[in-house]
Design an enzyme around this catalytic site. Structure first.
Site, PDB file in Angstrom:
ATOM      1  N   ARG A   1      22.678 104.999  31.028  1.00 43.85           N
ATOM      2  CA  ARG A   1      21.569 104.039  31.143  1.00 43.85           C
ATOM      3  C   ARG A   1      20.286 104.591  30.530  1.00 43.85           C
ATOM      4  O   ARG A   1      19.399 103.847  30.146  1.00 43.85           O
ATOM      5  CB  ARG A   1      21.293 103.710  32.614  1.00 43.85           C
ATOM      6  CG  ARG A   1      22.404 102.936  33.306  1.00 43.85           C
ATOM      7  CD  ARG A   1      21.895 102.363  34.619  1.00 43.85           C
ATOM      8  NE  ARG A   1      22.970 101.931  35.500  1.00 43.85           N
ATOM      9  CZ  ARG A   1      23.565 100.757  35.460  1.00 43.85           C
ATOM     10  NH1 ARG A   1      23.216  99.879  34.551  1.00 43.85           N
ATOM     11  NH2 ARG A   1      24.521 100.440  36.314  1.00 43.85           N
TER      12      ARG A   1
ATOM     13  N   ASP B   1      27.738  88.150  28.048  1.00 46.04           N
ATOM     14  CA  ASP B   1      29.057  88.354  27.454  1.00 46.04           C
ATOM     15  C   ASP B   1      29.854  87.059  27.655  1.00 46.04           C
ATOM     16  O   ASP B   1      29.731  86.120  26.862  1.00 46.04           O
ATOM     17  CB  ASP B   1      29.677  89.576  28.137  1.00 46.04           C
ATOM     18  CG  ASP B   1      30.997  90.003  27.560  1.00 46.04           C
ATOM     19  OD1 ASP B   1      31.373  89.514  26.493  1.00 46.04           O
ATOM     20  OD2 ASP B   1      31.683  90.830  28.188  1.00 46.04           O
TER      21      ASP B   1
ATOM     22  N   GLU C   1      17.892  89.117  31.543  1.00 44.81           N
ATOM     23  CA  GLU C   1      19.238  89.710  31.533  1.00 44.81           C
ATOM     24  C   GLU C   1      19.320  90.790  30.463  1.00 44.81           C
ATOM     25  O   GLU C   1      18.680  90.680  29.414  1.00 44.81           O
ATOM     26  CB  GLU C   1      20.275  88.624  31.210  1.00 44.81           C
ATOM     27  CG  GLU C   1      21.049  88.109  32.401  1.00 44.81           C
ATOM     28  CD  GLU C   1      22.156  89.052  32.873  1.00 44.81           C
ATOM     29  OE1 GLU C   1      22.078  90.269  32.650  1.00 44.81           O
ATOM     30  OE2 GLU C   1      23.100  88.544  33.487  1.00 44.81           O
ATOM     31  N   ASP C   2      20.150  91.784  30.714  1.00 50.34           N
ATOM     32  CA  ASP C   2      20.391  92.792  29.687  1.00 50.34           C
ATOM     33  C   ASP C   2      21.306  92.251  28.597  1.00 50.34           C
ATOM     34  O   ASP C   2      20.993  92.306  27.413  1.00 50.34           O
ATOM     35  CB  ASP C   2      20.977  94.075  30.311  1.00 50.34           C
ATOM     36  CG  ASP C   2      22.177  93.807  31.226  1.00 50.34           C
ATOM     37  OD1 ASP C   2      22.568  92.638  31.394  1.00 50.34           O
ATOM     38  OD2 ASP C   2      22.725  94.783  31.770  1.00 50.34           O
TER      39      ASP C   2
ATOM     40  N   PHE D   1      31.696  97.173  23.212  1.00 51.44           N
ATOM     41  CA  PHE D   1      31.109  97.579  24.484  1.00 51.44           C
ATOM     42  C   PHE D   1      29.933  98.507  24.203  1.00 51.44           C
ATOM     43  O   PHE D   1      30.081  99.517  23.512  1.00 51.44           O
ATOM     44  CB  PHE D   1      32.139  98.266  25.381  1.00 51.44           C
ATOM     45  CG  PHE D   1      31.628  98.415  26.777  1.00 51.44           C
ATOM     46  CD1 PHE D   1      31.666  97.349  27.668  1.00 51.44           C
ATOM     47  CD2 PHE D   1      31.070  99.612  27.199  1.00 51.44           C
ATOM     48  CE1 PHE D   1      31.161  97.481  28.953  1.00 51.44           C
ATOM     49  CE2 PHE D   1      30.561  99.748  28.486  1.00 51.44           C
ATOM     50  CZ  PHE D   1      30.607  98.675  29.358  1.00 51.44           C
TER      51      PHE D   1
HETATM   52  P1  IMP Z   1      29.257  88.297  31.682  1.00 52.85           P
HETATM   53  O1  IMP Z   1      29.310  87.704  33.051  1.00 52.85           O
HETATM   54  O2  IMP Z   1      30.642  88.490  31.115  1.00 52.85           O
HETATM   55  O3  IMP Z   1      28.364  87.557  30.728  1.00 52.85           O
HETATM   56  O4  IMP Z   1      28.733  89.783  31.839  1.00 52.85           O
HETATM   57  C1  IMP Z   1      27.399  90.074  31.985  1.00 52.85           C
HETATM   58  C2  IMP Z   1      27.212  91.430  32.624  1.00 52.85           C
HETATM   59  O5  IMP Z   1      28.293  92.313  32.297  1.00 52.85           O
HETATM   60  C3  IMP Z   1      25.973  92.081  32.086  1.00 52.85           C
HETATM   61  O6  IMP Z   1      24.858  91.791  32.871  1.00 52.85           O
HETATM   62  C4  IMP Z   1      26.345  93.553  32.115  1.00 52.85           C
HETATM   63  O7  IMP Z   1      26.043  94.114  33.372  1.00 52.85           O
HETATM   64  C5  IMP Z   1      27.845  93.579  31.908  1.00 52.85           C
HETATM   65  N1  IMP Z   1      28.214  93.802  30.495  1.00 52.85           N
HETATM   66  C6  IMP Z   1      28.696  92.911  29.608  1.00 52.85           C
HETATM   67  N2  IMP Z   1      28.930  93.465  28.406  1.00 52.85           N
HETATM   68  C7  IMP Z   1      28.561  94.763  28.535  1.00 52.85           C
HETATM   69  C8  IMP Z   1      28.534  95.878  27.621  1.00 52.85           C
HETATM   70  O8  IMP Z   1      28.892  95.797  26.439  1.00 52.85           O
HETATM   71  N3  IMP Z   1      28.079  97.050  28.131  1.00 52.85           N
HETATM   72  C9  IMP Z   1      27.673  97.206  29.428  1.00 52.85           C
HETATM   73  N4  IMP Z   1      27.668  96.183  30.303  1.00 52.85           N
HETATM   74  C10 IMP Z   1      28.109  94.982  29.871  1.00 52.85           C
END
Ligand code: IMP
Length: 171
Positions: A160, A98, A94-95, A147
């Protein structure tokens, strides 16, 4: 227009990716089956697999929960993996984690396909916003609730290609 401010320079990420790869090489049986989460993890996957020494295969999965800079809370599977998982030692890449809702949905989805083991590595972790109790085996950097873009991560499809990770702040 928001402007990016470098938070993690490319060299720092490169060094950390090599540390993560060394730890994964030590822990995980081979052949390793790497599954990258599109689109944000494509840069991390490319660097991580080239730092890993053991034999491996690569596949991708695509999910979406974000609109702009906030999560919708609804995780949609946009593209499934192509290779079977039963009996494989899977590393989900995963990148950023959050709320954890995307990762939770993906882990549940992959576990149902009976891999021999499932581990997860995330380059970035924003634990302050967590809403799901997900297991992360390896984390590159823990960051505050900002963010971020770059190194594969986008804001509305842009940024990106930045070599490092930058905070997207209002001017
Ligand atoms: P989660 O489901 O809230 O954990 O979100 C995960 C996904 O949201 C990641 O795989 C990203 O694609 C996107 N995401 C969450 N935070 C960021 C950020 O700070 N910048 C860009 N994408 C984000």
């Amino acid at each position: 227009m928001p402007s990016p401010r470098v938070l993690l320079p490319a060299g720092l990420i490169e060094a950390r990716v090599h540390e993560l790869a060394a730890a994964i090489d030590r822990d995980v049986p081979t052949p390793l089956h790497v599954i990258g989460v599109l689109t944000g993890a494509f840069v991390f996957v490319a660097d991580l697999v080239r730092a890993l020494r053991g034999p491996l295969t690569v596949d991708f999965i695509a999910a979406s929960s974000y609109a702009g800079t906030s999560t919708s809370g609804q995780v949609r599977l946009l593209q499934d993996t192509t290779l079977p998982l039963d009996g494989r030692d899977v590393l989900l890449v995963e990148d950023i984690v959050d709320t954890g809702l995307t990762l939770q949905a993906l882990q549940d989805h992959l576990r149902a396909r009976a891999p021999r083991s499932l581990r997860t590595v995330a380059l970035l972790d924003k634990p302050s916003r967590r809403r799901a109790g997900v297991r992360l085996d390896y984390v590159g950097f823990t960051i505050p609730d900002v963010f971020v873009v770059g190194y594969g991560l986008d804001y509305e499809g842009r940024y990106r290609n930045l070599p490092g990770v930058a905070e997207l702040a209002d001017e």
